[in-house]
Design an enzyme around this catalytic site. Structure first.
Site, PDB file in Angstrom:
ATOM      1  N   GLY A  36       0.808  -1.355   0.024  1.00  0.00           N
ATOM      2  CA  GLY A  36      -0.002  -0.065  -0.001  1.00  0.00           C
ATOM      3  C   GLY A  36       0.777   1.220   0.029  1.00  0.00           C
ATOM      4  N   GLY A  38       2.829   2.382  -2.569  1.00  0.00           N
ATOM      5  CA  GLY A  38       2.568   2.708  -3.657  1.00  0.00           C
ATOM      6  C   GLY A  38       3.646   2.410  -4.576  1.00  0.00           C
ATOM      7  CE  LYS A  39       5.974  -2.931  -2.680  1.00  0.00           C
ATOM      8  NZ  LYS A  39       4.647  -2.429  -1.598  1.00  0.00           N
ATOM      9  CB  SER A 107      12.337  -6.991  -1.179  1.00  0.00           C
ATOM     10  OG  SER A 107      12.062  -5.701  -1.688  1.00  0.00           O
TER      11      SER A 107
END
Length: 198
Positions: A36, A38-39, A107
């Site tokens: 969440g 924004g990646k 990650s």
């Protein structure tokens, strides 16, 4: 490594030749951050910006990869590590092909990200921390994952049940609770220009 009797077959066309033909460098922009944060949004926005300017690029997205290449993996610590290892190897292939590849993966473990960085030459891997407070991520919750995790429907959820290790020395930090998508893109493009990749 389980495979034996293997010899690396050198390609006829080199990475440098591909870069020269493309007219730009190649690298991986490794977006890491909470769910969440924004990646994926930023990864696709920068992808669109680069594409618009004729840059060879591609997006590797966490959910998309788990639909195919990594569909055999769960979310245990061991599986998360293997997930990132595989993505690192795939990203390296894209960089070798002369593309700028953006990756959108939580990650969560620094050691896994460090392992991926070690696969690349200098100025080929850039760890970009998509920094957003967990409170804001929960408020956004576009996939309703935090809500499900709070109800106990999802186990090993990063930020709730499983730790997220923020980058120790990121190459770039994007505060998505402070910047617009366009401002974030402009900051990343400027970074790439300073690195002489565009």
């Amino acid at each position: 490594m389980k495979s034996t009797n293997l010899t690396w077959h050198k390609t006829t066309i080199s990475k440098l030749e591909r870069r020269n033909q493309n007219g730009h460098g190649s690298c991986v922009l490794w977006f890491t951050g909470l769910s969440g944060s924004g990646k994926s949004t930023i990864a696709n926005a920068i992808s669109s910006e680069l594409f618009r300017h004729g840059i060879n690029e591609y997006v590797l997205d966490g959910d998309n990869i788990r639909h195919g290449l990594n569909k055999d993996l769960g979310f245990s610590e061991k599986d998360r590590t293997e997930n990132i290892r595989r993505i690192g190897e795939v990203a390296k292939l894209f960089v070798d092909s002369g593309k700028i590849v953006t990756t959108a993966f939580i990650s969560p473990f620094q050691s896994d990200r460090d392992h991926v960085r070690a696969l690349f030459e200098d100025d080929e891997f850039f760890e970009i921390y998509i920094d957003c407070p967990i409170e804001e991520c929960e408020k956004r919750d576009p996939k309703q994952l935090y809500a499900k995790a709070r109800r106990g429907e999802i186990k090993d959820f990063t930020g709730i049940h499983s730790p997220y290790e923020a980058p120790l020395h990121p190459d770039l930090v994007i505060h998505t609770n402070e910047l617009t998508i366009q401002e974030s893109v402009e900051k990343i493009v400027s970074f790439l220009q300073k690195k002489n990749l565009l």
